[in-house]
Write a protein that holds these residues in place. Structure first.
Motif, mmCIF file in Angstrom:
data_model
loop_
_atom_site.group_PDB
_atom_site.id
_atom_site.type_symbol
_atom_site.label_atom_id
_atom_site.label_comp_id
_atom_site.label_asym_id
_atom_site.label_seq_id
_atom_site.Cartn_x
_atom_site.Cartn_y
_atom_site.Cartn_z
ATOM 1 N N PHE A 1 38.017 35.280 13.345
ATOM 2 C CA PHE A 1 37.220 34.065 13.468
ATOM 3 C C PHE A 1 38.114 32.833 13.511
ATOM 4 N N TYR A 2 37.519 31.746 13.957
ATOM 5 C CA TYR A 2 38.165 30.445 13.925
ATOM 6 C C TYR A 2 37.154 29.425 13.420
ATOM 7 N N THR A 3 37.637 28.227 13.125
ATOM 8 C CA THR A 3 36.749 27.177 12.633
ATOM 9 C C THR A 3 36.640 26.074 13.675
ATOM 10 N N ASP B 1 29.520 31.108 -0.978
ATOM 11 C CA ASP B 1 28.614 32.249 -0.769
ATOM 12 C C ASP B 1 28.361 32.500 0.716
ATOM 13 N N ARG B 2 28.107 31.445 1.464
ATOM 14 C CA ARG B 2 27.877 31.588 2.911
ATOM 15 C C ARG B 2 29.132 32.114 3.605
ATOM 16 N N PHE B 3 30.293 31.619 3.195
ATOM 17 C CA PHE B 3 31.559 32.069 3.764
ATOM 18 C C PHE B 3 31.769 33.557 3.496
ATOM 19 N N PHE C 1 29.555 35.655 5.672
ATOM 20 C CA PHE C 1 30.120 35.695 7.019
ATOM 21 C C PHE C 1 31.267 36.699 7.087
ATOM 22 N N LEU C 2 32.174 36.639 6.097
ATOM 23 C CA LEU C 2 33.308 37.575 6.063
ATOM 24 C C LEU C 2 32.839 39.019 5.995
ATOM 25 N N ASP D 1 41.332 38.265 -1.319
ATOM 26 C CA ASP D 1 41.500 39.723 -1.330
ATOM 27 C C ASP D 1 41.588 40.279 0.094
ATOM 28 N N LEU D 2 40.749 39.754 0.992
ATOM 29 C CA LEU D 2 40.734 40.217 2.374
ATOM 30 C C LEU D 2 42.076 39.949 3.062
#
Length: 185
Positions: free
Chosen positions: A40-42, A85-87, A90-91, A121-122
């Protein structure tokens, strides 16, 4: 600061804000699309020319929200509330370590993202996996930001507006060679 990339499995793009790290990452992901990368990108969210927040865009087309000036109950980085939480949702939906792909792109390893223990962690899991990680990383910062830059399997590439366009072709060739050498192992 650029090192001999074939000796390093992962590539981190760094530089000052606005230098073109995300642009370079997006162009590399497009150039290497036949390798079926994940990640992903922002993107900035703007209203009347003013930055209001940051949206997450998955290479698979998924969308998410990272931070916004209107998020008041979330942890803050500057004027932005970070929707941890939203992030993390998404992950989880990106399945970056569950799906078999040689190449993962992440934008960015920065202060906002590092508020998520799931993200931290990811990133560590990706760096320790057989996958090749191409990521943008903040120029300054402690914790995970400093940690990933110190790894012996990471090449740190400094990006600036004068090198960004040249780096697309150069890095695409090196990443393709890296993928080929890793798949031969």
């Amino acid at each position: 600061m650029q090192q001999d990339l074939p000796l390093h499995r992962h590539i981190l793009l760094t530089g000052t804000p606005g230098c073109g790290k995300t642009t370079l990452l997006k162009r590399l992901a497009d150039e290497l699309r036949l390798l079926h990368p994940l990640g992903f990108y922002t993107e900035e969210i703007r209203k009347l020319g003013r930055r209001q927040g940051f949206r997450l865009v998955g290479l698979n087309g998924a969308m998410g929200l990272l931070a916004h000036v209107d998020f008041h109950d979330d942890p803050r980085v500057g004027k932005y509330g970070v929707a941890v939480d939203r992030f993390e949702d998404f992950l989880n939906n990106q399945k970056l370590v569950q799906v078999v792909t040689p190449l993962v792109f992440i934008d960015e390893i920065g202060k906002m993202e590092c508020l998520s223990t799931r993200f931290v962690d990811l990133v560590r899991q990706l760096l320790d996996s057989p996958q090749i990680l191409i990521a943008t990383v903040a120029l300054k910062g402690g914790g995970l930001i400093a940690e990933v830059k110190q790894r012996p399997d990471v090449a740190l590439v400094e990006v600036n507006p004068g090198t960004r366009d040249r780096l697309v072709g150069e890095l695409a060739k090196r990443i393709t060679a890296l993928v080929d050498s890793c798949s031969a192992d």
